[in-house]
Design an enzyme around this catalytic site. Structure first.
Site, PDB file in Angstrom:
ATOM      1  N   LEU A  52       1.025  -1.324  -0.076  1.00  0.00           N
ATOM      2  CA  LEU A  52      -0.021   0.185   0.258  1.00  0.00           C
ATOM      3  C   LEU A  52       0.774   1.579   0.119  1.00  0.00           C
ATOM      4  O   LEU A  52       2.446   1.592   1.041  1.00  0.00           O
ATOM      5  CB  LEU A  52      -1.053   0.072   1.341  1.00  0.00           C
ATOM      6  CG  LEU A  52      -2.370  -0.900   1.321  1.00  0.00           C
ATOM      7  CD1 LEU A  52      -2.384  -0.818   2.211  1.00  0.00           C
ATOM      8  CD2 LEU A  52      -3.016  -0.260   0.276  1.00  0.00           C
ATOM      9  N   ASP A  53       0.780   1.939  -1.243  1.00  0.00           N
ATOM     10  CA  ASP A  53       1.913   2.885  -0.608  1.00  0.00           C
ATOM     11  C   ASP A  53       1.586   4.236   0.317  1.00  0.00           C
ATOM     12  O   ASP A  53       0.747   4.813   1.004  1.00  0.00           O
ATOM     13  CB  ASP A  53       1.500   4.028  -2.180  1.00  0.00           C
ATOM     14  CG  ASP A  53       0.051   5.007  -1.978  1.00  0.00           C
ATOM     15  OD1 ASP A  53      -0.041   5.795  -1.012  1.00  0.00           O
ATOM     16  OD2 ASP A  53      -0.773   4.704  -3.649  1.00  0.00           O
ATOM     17  N   GLU A  54       1.869   5.169   0.915  1.00  0.00           N
ATOM     18  CA  GLU A  54       2.771   6.262   2.411  1.00  0.00           C
ATOM     19  C   GLU A  54       1.608   6.395   2.162  1.00  0.00           C
ATOM     20  O   GLU A  54       0.631   6.148   3.371  1.00  0.00           O
ATOM     21  CB  GLU A  54       4.066   7.216   1.552  1.00  0.00           C
ATOM     22  CG  GLU A  54       4.327   7.730   2.706  1.00  0.00           C
ATOM     23  CD  GLU A  54       5.276   8.571   2.457  1.00  0.00           C
ATOM     24  OE1 GLU A  54       5.935   8.929   3.650  1.00  0.00           O
ATOM     25  OE2 GLU A  54       6.326   8.390   2.048  1.00  0.00           O
ATOM     26  N   SER A  56      -1.979   5.751   1.794  1.00  0.00           N
ATOM     27  CA  SER A  56      -2.552   4.507   1.113  1.00  0.00           C
ATOM     28  C   SER A  56      -2.750   3.906   3.110  1.00  0.00           C
ATOM     29  O   SER A  56      -1.650   3.788   3.276  1.00  0.00           O
ATOM     30  CB  SER A  56      -2.773   3.680   0.478  1.00  0.00           C
ATOM     31  OG  SER A  56      -3.067   4.232  -0.778  1.00  0.00           O
TER      32      SER A  56
END
Length: 195
Positions: A52-54, A56
């Site tokens: 999950l990106d930063e 998210s």
């Protein structure tokens, strides 16, 4: 000498906003970043299954089992996200998303696969995010559910932008049969296998 079979360990976490889906490095550029190791004393060899990106948040699975990781990352396992998008999303945009849209990926154009998309009738019961999201004075917003069998880098964000409704908040709520349910931000639960 009999080789003993190693026992793998598995965790379910609620990844907070602002935390990277990886474990720290000695890279000086990353010293100000927050990593998964801040949440728990994880065993050696642990790895996130997918990312999950930063910006998210939500459900992230971790394991010491590479085969398990490969299976969950395969296109056999659904991942469901709740996305708060900017604007009152239209039924046309939802149809476009569900049929697949063109996004940029690795410097090339990529057509996303058909997926399940619907508008939520009400805001989901999620913990508040640590960083404030813009308020209603800036216009309407909509919550949608998107269920994918693929996971390109920042895919949901790119998809909603492609149809004119940029994502303001993104929360993964389900991976296969594992749901976020009542977990709170930063919770870590050890489980005995995912499947």
């Amino acid at each position: 000498m009999i080789k003993q079979k190693s026992i793998h360990r598995h965790f379910i976490i609620y990844k907070p906003y602002g935390v990277l889906s990886q474990f720290g490095s000695n890279d000086s550029k990353q010293q100000s970043k927050k990593f998964l190791g801040l949440l728990h004393d994880f065993p050696e060899g642990i790895m996130p299954i997918g990312r999950l990106d930063e910006k998210s948040e939500g459900l992230l699975l971790l394991t010491t089992d590479g085969k398990m990781s490969d299976f969950v990352n395969s296109q056999k396992v659904e991942k469901e996200y709740y996305a708060l998008v900017n604007g009152a999303i239209t039924s046309e945009a939802i149809t476009q998303l569900s049929k697949g849209v063109e996004i940029g990926f690795d410097g090339r154009k990529y057509q996303t696969k058909p997926c399940k998309v619907f508008k939520l009738d009400a805001a989901p019961n999620l913990p508040e995010r640590s960083k404030k999201i813009r308020d209603a004075r800036h216009g309407p917003t909509s919550w949608i559910s998107i269920t994918l069998n693929e996971g390109k880098f920042r895919q949901v964000r790119k998809m909603t932008s492609a149809v004119g409704f940029p994502t303001l908040r993104l929360v993964r709520v389900r991976v296969g049969d594992i749901h976020l349910n009542t977990m709170q931000v930063g919770d870590v639960v050890e489980v005995f296998g995912f499947l």
